[in-house]
Design an enzyme around this catalytic site. Structure first.
Site, PDB file in Angstrom:
ATOM      1  N   GLY A 158       0.813  -1.216   0.000  1.00  0.00           N
ATOM      2  CA  GLY A 158       0.000   0.000   0.000  1.00  0.00           C
ATOM      3  C   GLY A 158       0.844   1.262   0.000  1.00  0.00           C
ATOM      4  O   GLY A 158       2.077   1.224   0.127  1.00  0.00           O
ATOM      5  N   CYS A 159       0.171   2.410  -0.121  1.00  0.00           N
ATOM      6  CA  CYS A 159       0.895   3.684  -0.245  1.00  0.00           C
ATOM      7  C   CYS A 159       1.633   4.039   1.047  1.00  0.00           C
ATOM      8  O   CYS A 159       2.841   4.333   1.021  1.00  0.00           O
ATOM      9  CB  CYS A 159      -0.060   4.792  -0.665  1.00  0.00           C
ATOM     10  SG  CYS A 159      -1.529   4.962   0.372  1.00  0.00           S
ATOM     11  N   PHE A 160       0.949   4.019   2.194  1.00  0.00           N
ATOM     12  CA  PHE A 160       1.632   4.246   3.462  1.00  0.00           C
ATOM     13  C   PHE A 160       2.677   3.156   3.702  1.00  0.00           C
ATOM     14  O   PHE A 160       3.778   3.428   4.192  1.00  0.00           O
ATOM     15  CB  PHE A 160       0.631   4.261   4.626  1.00  0.00           C
ATOM     16  CG  PHE A 160       0.188   5.628   5.044  1.00  0.00           C
ATOM     17  CD1 PHE A 160       1.090   6.682   5.154  1.00  0.00           C
ATOM     18  CD2 PHE A 160      -1.139   5.873   5.366  1.00  0.00           C
ATOM     19  CE1 PHE A 160       0.672   7.947   5.562  1.00  0.00           C
ATOM     20  CE2 PHE A 160      -1.564   7.133   5.773  1.00  0.00           C
ATOM     21  CZ  PHE A 160      -0.665   8.173   5.870  1.00  0.00           C
TER      22      PHE A 160
END
Length: 351
Positions: A158-160
């Protein structure tokens, strides 16, 4: 020029829009179809007007139309379908590829193939996995952290998780940390997706900053699981995410205690050595800034120490390095293309 046909599932969200933009300009991947059952027949440029000069008259297709495109060629499949829906959808395309002798390579940017087991996935997302029989066919890591894999397909973090892993994995693998990791991250409103919600409503988000899901964000177990798989050690991560007053980008700050005291230059040197040869990662002096990477697939990392404590700062574009760009980077590698193909566009610093 190779011209490998590429399909995109879940084609109307922000990440899908960035995939389409990247694929439209890719030298070796040819955008062949975009799936959206709700928008089937609608011109792609109607949903993404900024792509009108790149995608021509391409229209969204339903699932059956895209399945019919699997006809024995070598093909690339990107899934930007929602968490929980992507797994079953990807499974259907893999099944069709097997039936038609299509050499299909999948990169999924949902959460459905980021965990090693259905139980691990269900523990975080609270639902049964849609295709547990495929989990062993997927690897999940950043391309900078996994040089090779014998898995056929990729579940992109994911992005985080991408921003967290850029700091946490080298710190863990190089055994630089004593004790727990503490991280605070700020993301732009595009991280919440295209569907309007209270957290992305302009009067609420503009000139505002607030934490959400402190110490309970679902990317934390994803990060520690990937660290454990790649380093043999599962760090303890305390993560507090924040919503920032900007559209795109992530700024991550990670802190903790060093196993042994070292200077800022020494820590920077260790990180520079770790990422040597990684085209999209720049470890540099000073504090990295979001505007230096937004609109690009690049990641900037800075680090400082104070006796036996450290701070590592990471900035990425959440939609690119944290999703669509990282997915194309993985697809390039899996298909034997230049890893940087279609991804060397510089950032847009004055947006």
């Amino acid at each position: 020029m190779t011209d490998i046909p590429a399909l995109v599932l879940g084609g109307t969200g922000y990440v899908a829009g960035e995939l389409l933009r990247l694929l439209a300009a890719h030298p070796d991947l040819q955008l062949a179809g975009v799936m959206s059952d709700s928008q089937a027949g609608t011109p792609v440029a109607t949903v993404f007007p900024h792509l009108q000069h790149s995608v021509g008259k391409l229209r969204f297709s339903d699932r059956e139309a895209l399945l019919s495109m699997l006809n024995g060629e070598r093909m690339a499949l990107f899934s930007a379908a929602p968490h929980g829906a992507s797994a079953a959808l990807v499974a259907r395309f893999i099944e069709q590829a097997e039936q038609t002798n299509t050499a299909l390579t999948v990169v999924d940017v949902s959460a459905d193939f980021r965990y090693p087991s259905a139980a691990a996935y269900s523990a975080v997302y609270g639902t049964e996995h849609g295709a547990p029989q495929l989990l062993n066919d997927f690897a999940s890591a950043l391309p900078e952290h996994l040089a090779t894999t014998d898995r056929a397909h990729i579940g992109h973090p994911g992005c985080f998780a991408t921003a967290l892993l850029m700091a946490a994995l080298p710190l863990t693998k190089l055994q630089l940390v004593s004790g727990d990791l503490y991280a605070s991250g700020i993301t732009g409103s595009t991280g919440s997706g295209r569907t309007p919600v209270a957290g992305t409503h302009h009067p609420q988000r503009h000139s505002n900053l607030y934490a959400y899901k402190p110490l309970a964000h679902r990317h934390a177990p994803e990060v520690t699981g990937i660290c454990a798989a790649l380093t043999g050690h599962r760090p303890v991560l305390h993560f507090v995410p924040h919503s920032g007053p900007f559209a795109r980008g992530i700024h991550m700050t990670m802190q903790g205690r060093l196993h042994a005291p070292q200077t800022s230059d020494e820590l920077l040197g260790r990180l520079q050595s770790f990422y040597e040869g990684c085209e999209f990662v720049s470890v540099r002096e000073g504090t990295p800034r979001i505007k230096d990477v937004v609109g690009s697939n690049y990641c900037h990392i800075g680090a400082v120490t104070d006796a036996d404590s450290f701070t590592v700062m990471v900035v990425i574009d959440n939609l690119l390095k944290g999703a669509a760009g990282g997915a194309v980077q993985w697809m390039n590698r899996q298909l034997g293309l230049a890893e940087t193909a279609g991804l060397e566009t510089p950032a847009l610093p004055w947006t």
